[in-house]
Design a protein around this motif. Structure first.
Motif, PDB file in Angstrom:
ATOM      1  N   UNK A 196       0.815  -1.211   0.000  1.00 53.27           N
ATOM      2  CA  UNK A 196       0.000   0.000   0.000  1.00 53.27           C
ATOM      3  C   UNK A 196       0.853   1.267   0.000  1.00 53.27           C
ATOM      4  N   UNK A 197       2.168   1.128   0.211  1.00 59.07           N
ATOM      5  CA  UNK A 197       3.068   2.278   0.155  1.00 59.07           C
ATOM      6  C   UNK A 197       3.257   2.677  -1.308  1.00 59.07           C
ATOM      7  N   UNK A 198       3.402   3.974  -1.588  1.00 63.16           N
ATOM      8  CA  UNK A 198       3.590   4.407  -2.978  1.00 63.16           C
ATOM      9  C   UNK A 198       4.810   3.739  -3.619  1.00 63.16           C
ATOM     10  N   UNK A 199       4.696   3.460  -4.893  1.00 66.22           N
ATOM     11  CA  UNK A 199       5.798   2.872  -5.654  1.00 66.22           C
ATOM     12  C   UNK A 199       6.089   3.723  -6.876  1.00 66.22           C
ATOM     13  N   UNK A 200       7.296   3.564  -7.366  1.00 72.10           N
ATOM     14  CA  UNK A 200       7.741   4.261  -8.567  1.00 72.10           C
ATOM     15  C   UNK A 200       7.999   3.214  -9.639  1.00 72.10           C
ATOM     16  N   UNK A 201       7.437   3.423 -10.814  1.00 64.55           N
ATOM     17  CA  UNK A 201       7.568   2.494 -11.937  1.00 64.55           C
ATOM     18  C   UNK A 201       8.196   3.194 -13.134  1.00 64.55           C
ATOM     19  N   UNK A 202       8.898   2.418 -13.938  1.00 64.52           N
ATOM     20  CA  UNK A 202       9.269   2.829 -15.276  1.00 64.52           C
ATOM     21  C   UNK A 202       8.989   1.649 -16.196  1.00 64.52           C
ATOM     22  N   UNK A 203       8.541   1.967 -17.399  1.00 64.49           N
ATOM     23  CA  UNK A 203       8.224   0.879 -18.311  1.00 64.49           C
ATOM     24  C   UNK A 203       7.834   1.380 -19.684  1.00 64.49           C
ATOM     25  N   UNK A 204       7.575   0.418 -20.541  1.00 58.81           N
ATOM     26  CA  UNK A 204       7.123   0.740 -21.884  1.00 58.81           C
ATOM     27  C   UNK A 204       5.647   1.120 -21.822  1.00 58.81           C
ATOM     28  N   UNK A 205       5.230   2.149 -22.547  1.00 59.74           N
ATOM     29  CA  UNK A 205       3.824   2.543 -22.533  1.00 59.74           C
ATOM     30  C   UNK A 205       2.905   1.386 -22.923  1.00 59.74           C
ATOM     31  N   UNK A 206       1.808   1.252 -22.214  1.00 59.37           N
ATOM     32  CA  UNK A 206       0.844   0.168 -22.410  1.00 59.37           C
ATOM     33  C   UNK A 206       0.258   0.163 -23.810  1.00 59.37           C
ATOM     34  N   UNK A 207       0.047   1.353 -24.366  1.00 58.04           N
ATOM     35  CA  UNK A 207      -0.595   1.426 -25.683  1.00 58.04           C
ATOM     36  C   UNK A 207       0.349   1.110 -26.843  1.00 58.04           C
ATOM     37  N   UNK A 208       1.631   0.863 -26.541  1.00 54.45           N
ATOM     38  CA  UNK A 208       2.590   0.511 -27.579  1.00 54.45           C
ATOM     39  C   UNK A 208       3.186   1.683 -28.318  1.00 54.45           C
ATOM     40  N   UNK A 209       2.678   2.887 -28.074  1.00 58.11           N
ATOM     41  CA  UNK A 209       3.258   4.072 -28.699  1.00 58.11           C
ATOM     42  C   UNK A 209       4.559   4.450 -27.997  1.00 58.11           C
ATOM     43  N   UNK A 210       5.416   5.233 -28.652  1.00 60.49           N
ATOM     44  CA  UNK A 210       6.671   5.632 -28.023  1.00 60.49           C
ATOM     45  C   UNK A 210       6.434   6.421 -26.725  1.00 60.49           C
ATOM     46  N   UNK A 211       7.343   6.254 -25.788  1.00 65.11           N
ATOM     47  CA  UNK A 211       7.277   7.030 -24.544  1.00 65.11           C
ATOM     48  C   UNK A 211       7.456   8.496 -24.886  1.00 65.11           C
ATOM     49  N   UNK A 212       6.591   9.326 -24.365  1.00 59.98           N
ATOM     50  CA  UNK A 212       6.675  10.769 -24.575  1.00 59.98           C
ATOM     51  C   UNK A 212       6.962  11.472 -23.267  1.00 59.98           C
ATOM     52  N   UNK A 213       7.518  12.633 -23.364  1.00 59.35           N
ATOM     53  CA  UNK A 213       7.863  13.405 -22.179  1.00 59.35           C
ATOM     54  C   UNK A 213       6.819  14.498 -22.002  1.00 59.35           C
ATOM     55  N   UNK A 214       6.189  14.511 -20.841  1.00 66.03           N
ATOM     56  CA  UNK A 214       5.199  15.538 -20.534  1.00 66.03           C
ATOM     57  C   UNK A 214       5.867  16.783 -19.990  1.00 66.03           C
ATOM     58  N   UNK A 215       5.701  17.901 -20.662  1.00 62.68           N
ATOM     59  CA  UNK A 215       6.272  19.150 -20.169  1.00 62.68           C
ATOM     60  C   UNK A 215       5.510  19.578 -18.919  1.00 62.68           C
ATOM     61  N   UNK A 216       6.227  19.749 -17.842  1.00 63.13           N
ATOM     62  CA  UNK A 216       5.611  20.126 -16.583  1.00 63.13           C
ATOM     63  C   UNK A 216       5.402  18.955 -15.647  1.00 63.13           C
ATOM     64  N   UNK A 217       5.523  17.733 -16.144  1.00 63.76           N
ATOM     65  CA  UNK A 217       5.392  16.564 -15.286  1.00 63.76           C
ATOM     66  C   UNK A 217       6.723  16.286 -14.597  1.00 63.76           C
ATOM     67  N   UNK A 218       6.660  15.956 -13.300  1.00 62.29           N
ATOM     68  CA  UNK A 218       7.871  15.701 -12.538  1.00 62.29           C
ATOM     69  C   UNK A 218       7.511  14.820 -11.347  1.00 62.29           C
TER      70      UNK A 218
END
Length: 135
Positions: A47-69
């Protein structure tokens, strides 16, 4: 409030090499890894927060969100300095050198980096104190 955070990658093995030493410095262990995703957190508390990295589920290339951090709360400025140096050694790039940010409050110390995929990360301490050499 936060269950988990996920950032995309174009190379999971590279992302694992980047995040493993950073997460170790802040006491987070690898919780899960398969051919699509890796996560860090506390194995003993799902139940503790986790951090993930992975390939996008929809199969499209990973994009970088401006303002996301994603900001990781750590206990001291010294650990932030080590995290920043480790991120640079692992192929990260500088978004903001380690230091006090008085505009965010007394004791607010932070460093800002981007991982090899361009995702923005912050390492923050809310109650850091200047060392004798900084005072």
């Amino acid at each position: 409030m936060i269950g988990y955070t996920m950032v995309g990658t174009t190379d999971l093995k590279r992302a694992e090499r980047f995040y493993d030493p950073l997460m170790a410095l802040i006491g987070q262990e690898r919780c899960w890894c398969d051919e699509q995703v890796a996560s860090w957190g506390r194995k003993d508390d799902d139940r503790a927060p986790r951090f993930f990295t992975g390939y996008p589920f929809d199969g499209n290339p990973a994009g970088i969100g401006n303002g996301a951090m994603t900001a990781f709360l750590v206990p001291s400025a010294a650990i932030i300095d080590r995290l920043f140096a480790t991120a640079m050694e692992q192929g990260g790039s500088v978004e903001g050198e380690p230091g006090f940010r008085p505009q965010y409050g007394d004791g607010f110390y932070a460093a800002y980096v981007r991982d090899p995929d361009g995702n923005k990360l912050a390492f923050v301490c809310y109650d850091a104190r200047p060392s004798a050499t900084e005072a």
